[in-house]
Design a protein around this motif. Structure first.
Motif, short mmCIF file in Angstrom:
data_model
loop_
_atom_site.label_atom_id
_atom_site.label_comp_id
_atom_site.label_asym_id
_atom_site.label_seq_id
_atom_site.Cartn_x
_atom_site.Cartn_y
_atom_site.Cartn_z
N LYS A 23 0.82 -1.22 0.00
CA LYS A 23 0.00 0.00 0.00
C LYS A 23 0.85 1.26 0.00
CE LYS A 23 -4.04 -2.03 2.11
NZ LYS A 23 -4.27 -2.51 3.48
N ALA A 24 2.07 1.16 0.50
CA ALA A 24 2.95 2.33 0.53
C ALA A 24 4.06 2.19 -0.52
CB ALA A 24 3.55 2.49 1.91
N ARG A 59 5.01 -3.37 -9.05
CA ARG A 59 4.84 -1.93 -9.19
C ARG A 59 6.00 -1.14 -8.59
NH1 ARG A 59 0.02 1.37 -6.65
NH2 ARG A 59 0.57 3.33 -7.64
N GLY A 64 11.13 4.69 -1.87
CA GLY A 64 11.93 5.61 -1.07
C GLY A 64 11.76 5.42 0.42
N ASP A 66 10.21 6.39 3.95
CA ASP A 66 8.79 6.69 4.21
C ASP A 66 8.61 8.19 4.50
OD1 ASP A 66 6.21 7.00 5.35
OD2 ASP A 66 6.17 4.84 5.72
N ILE A 67 8.05 8.88 3.53
CA ILE A 67 7.92 10.35 3.64
C ILE A 67 6.98 10.72 4.79
CG2 ILE A 67 7.18 12.46 2.44
CD1 ILE A 67 7.93 10.95 -0.21
N LYS A 68 5.95 9.89 4.99
CA LYS A 68 4.99 10.21 6.06
C LYS A 68 5.67 10.10 7.44
CE LYS A 68 1.35 8.87 2.95
NZ LYS A 68 0.51 7.80 2.43
N MET A 70 8.85 10.65 7.92
CA MET A 70 9.92 11.65 8.04
C MET A 70 9.41 13.09 8.15
SD MET A 70 12.83 10.61 5.20
CE MET A 70 11.68 10.59 3.83
N TYR A 104 9.21 1.11 -9.42
CA TYR A 104 9.96 2.23 -8.86
C TYR A 104 11.08 1.79 -7.90
CZ TYR A 104 6.01 4.93 -10.59
OH TYR A 104 5.05 5.49 -11.38
N LEU A 106 13.20 4.36 -6.04
CA LEU A 106 13.41 5.81 -5.89
C LEU A 106 13.99 6.13 -4.52
CD1 LEU A 106 10.01 7.07 -7.35
CD2 LEU A 106 12.20 6.81 -8.54
N GLY A 108 15.53 6.24 -1.21
CA GLY A 108 16.06 5.13 -0.41
C GLY A 108 15.90 3.78 -1.09
N PRO A 130 14.86 11.35 -6.13
CA PRO A 130 14.03 12.55 -6.19
C PRO A 130 14.03 13.38 -4.91
CG PRO A 130 12.65 10.65 -5.74
CD PRO A 130 14.07 10.14 -5.85
N GLU A 131 14.98 13.13 -4.01
CA GLU A 131 14.98 13.83 -2.72
C GLU A 131 14.91 15.35 -2.87
OE1 GLU A 131 16.83 11.19 -3.43
OE2 GLU A 131 16.89 9.84 -1.69
N ILE A 136 15.24 17.86 0.37
CA ILE A 136 16.35 17.19 1.07
C ILE A 136 17.34 16.65 0.03
CG2 ILE A 136 15.08 16.63 3.19
CD1 ILE A 136 14.71 13.75 2.03
N PRO A 138 19.77 12.85 -0.89
CA PRO A 138 19.83 11.44 -0.52
C PRO A 138 20.54 11.26 0.81
CG PRO A 138 20.38 11.70 -2.84
CD PRO A 138 20.32 13.08 -2.25
C1 HXC Z 1 5.49 7.10 2.00
C2 HXC Z 1 4.63 6.62 -0.09
C3 HXC Z 1 5.90 6.81 -0.68
C4 HXC Z 1 6.99 7.17 0.19
C5 HXC Z 1 4.52 6.28 -2.23
N1 HXC Z 1 3.82 6.29 -1.09
N2 HXC Z 1 5.80 6.60 -2.00
N3 HXC Z 1 4.43 6.75 1.23
N4 HXC Z 1 6.71 7.31 1.50
N5 HXC Z 1 8.24 7.36 -0.26
C6 HXC Z 1 2.39 5.99 -0.91
C7 HXC Z 1 1.53 7.12 -1.43
O1 HXC Z 1 1.45 8.14 -0.46
C8 HXC Z 1 0.23 6.43 -1.67
O2 HXC Z 1 -0.42 6.25 -0.43
C9 HXC Z 1 0.67 5.07 -2.17
O3 HXC Z 1 2.00 4.89 -1.72
C10 HXC Z 1 0.65 4.96 -3.69
O4 HXC Z 1 1.39 6.03 -4.22
P1 HXC Z 1 0.82 7.05 -5.31
O5 HXC Z 1 1.62 8.28 -5.22
O6 HXC Z 1 -0.65 7.18 -5.18
O7 HXC Z 1 1.15 6.23 -6.64
P2 HXC Z 1 1.50 6.82 -8.09
O8 HXC Z 1 0.60 7.99 -8.42
O9 HXC Z 1 1.53 5.65 -8.99
O10 HXC Z 1 2.98 7.45 -7.98
C11 HXC Z 1 4.07 6.60 -7.69
C12 HXC Z 1 5.31 7.44 -7.30
C13 HXC Z 1 4.94 8.40 -6.16
C14 HXC Z 1 5.79 8.26 -8.51
C15 HXC Z 1 6.40 6.47 -6.88
O11 HXC Z 1 4.32 7.64 -5.12
C16 HXC Z 1 6.09 9.12 -5.55
O12 HXC Z 1 6.59 10.08 -6.14
N6 HXC Z 1 6.53 8.70 -4.36
C17 HXC Z 1 7.57 9.38 -3.61
C18 HXC Z 1 8.91 9.09 -4.22
C19 HXC Z 1 10.02 9.80 -3.46
O13 HXC Z 1 10.05 11.03 -3.38
N7 HXC Z 1 10.94 9.03 -2.86
C20 HXC Z 1 12.06 9.59 -2.13
C21 HXC Z 1 11.71 9.66 -0.67
S1 HXC Z 1 13.00 10.45 0.25
P3 HXC Z 1 -1.96 6.62 -0.21
O14 HXC Z 1 -2.17 6.39 1.26
O15 HXC Z 1 -2.12 8.02 -0.66
O16 HXC Z 1 -2.66 5.63 -1.10
C22 HXC Z 1 14.16 9.27 0.48
C23 HXC Z 1 15.37 9.70 1.28
C24 HXC Z 1 16.26 8.53 1.61
O17 HXC Z 1 14.04 8.18 0.06
C25 HXC Z 1 17.27 8.89 2.67
C26 HXC Z 1 16.62 9.28 3.96
C27 HXC Z 1 17.57 9.46 5.08
#
Ligand code: HXC
Length: 257
Positions: A23-24, A59, A64, A66-68, A70, A104, A106, A108, A130-131, A136, A138
């Motif tokens: 789901k996430a 899929r 990445g 978990d943005i929620k 962080m 994906y 992306l 992390g 995409p950070e 932010i 990576p």
């Molecule tokens: C928390 C996430 C998530 C994430 C997706 N979801 N990526 N939740 N953290 N990184 C959740 C969405 O909120 C959504 O929940 C569900 O997963 C499905 O995602 P959608 O966005 O509805 O799907 P879609 O439109 O197909 O888009 C897919 C996507 C997009 C392009 C991958 O989800 C996206 O851009 N995600 C974030 C990618 C990202 O920025 N990653 C880097 C994170 S920072 P709901 O509840 O709404 O259904 C990082 C830093 C690492 O990784 C180092 C840290 C120290």
């Protein structure tokens, strides 16, 4: 161990870890990262396992960190939480690992894939850091490992623009070892891991250690370590067996001694 966010099993001589937060999109929260370390430690300790495969869903490998989780962190919380020791437990695994990536990978997720020893990608795979779009950078090694994998130009392009690259571009630029149709991805990763697990473990672990030094130390230091490992393997029964089998035109029976 009971895993919440992962499926952990052995297939033959391969340890298989499947990220399981569909789901996430397999976002990496603190729980997933801790469980990844536990699973790698369990496979490292299991003599029956010779290699590890990490995969996600069709899929998403992982979208990445978990943005929620962080979003509301303060600097002090981020500083004190520091996942580095947890990732180090995973990186301490001496057994070879393959990330099998569909969809994906992306942030992390891309960084986790790069912590494995090689990446196999379905042609649906999308890699990115995409950070910057979140304000932010990576934080799990992406600036360093991506730059080493694909070179400065493309690492800067990906990290500064936040764009994604597809499997073909990722293979072309050296991030990915093999690109496969999605339905072949996991089987091919498991087959490659099984093949690695069938070689002398002494040789497989030595090979991994030597290649890793190519990305951490100087050339002369790496060549020196490689030579020592090469020479040391002549003290093993597996080397005698491997070479005798070649001369006798038969399959070697490695015993890891
Ligand atoms: C928390 C996430 C998530 C994430 C997706 N979801 N990526 N939740 N953290 N990184 C959740 C969405 O909120 C959504 O929940 C569900 O997963 C499905 O995602 P959608 O966005 O509805 O799907 P879609 O439109 O197909 O888009 C897919 C996507 C997009 C392009 C991958 O989800 C996206 O851009 N995600 C974030 C990618 C990202 O920025 N990653 C880097 C994170 S920072 P709901 O509840 O709404 O259904 C990082 C830093 C690492 O990784 C180092 C840290 C120290």
């Amino acid at each position: 161990t009971n895993y919440d966010a992962l499926l952990v099993e052995t297939r033959g001589a391969v340890g298989l870890i499947t990220l399981n937060r569909p789901k996430a999109l397999n976002a990496l929260n603190a729980r997933v990262i801790e469980e990844l370390a536990l699973a790698f430690e369990a496979f490292e300790a299991d003599d029956a396992v010779g290699a590890v495969v990490v995969t996600g869903s069709e899929r998403a490998f992982a979208a990445g960190a978990d943005i929620k989780e962080m979003a509301d962190k303060t600097y002090a919380e981020a500083f004190l939480e520091d996942f580095t020791p947890t990732w180090r437990r995973l990186l301490a695994c001496r057994k070879p690992s393959i990330a099998a990536v569909a969809g994906y990978a992306l942030g992390g997720g891309c960084e986790l894939a790069m912590m494995c020893d090689m990446i196999f990608a379905a042609d649906t795979a999308k890699f990115g850091q995409p950070e910057i779009t979140l304000g932010i950078v990576p934080g799990f090694g992406g600036t360093q490992r991506l730059a080493r994998a694909v070179g400065k130009a493309k690492a800067m392009d990906l990290i500064l623009t936040g764009r994604m690259m597809d499997a073909a571009e990722a293979e072309r630029s050296g991030l990915v070892a093999r690109v496969l149709p999605p339905e072949r991805l996991l089987d091919e990763a498991l087959e490659a891991a099984e093949k690695i697990a069938g070689f002398s473990r002494l040789a497989a672990l030595s090979a991994k250690e030597a290649v890793d030094v190519a990305f951490e130390g100087s050339l002369s230091e790496g060549v020196r370590l490689e030579r020592r490992l090469f020479q040391a393997l002549f003290a093993t029964e597996d080397q005698k067996e491997g070479m005798a089998a070649f001369v006798d035109k038969r399959k070697p029976a490695f015993r890891n001694r």
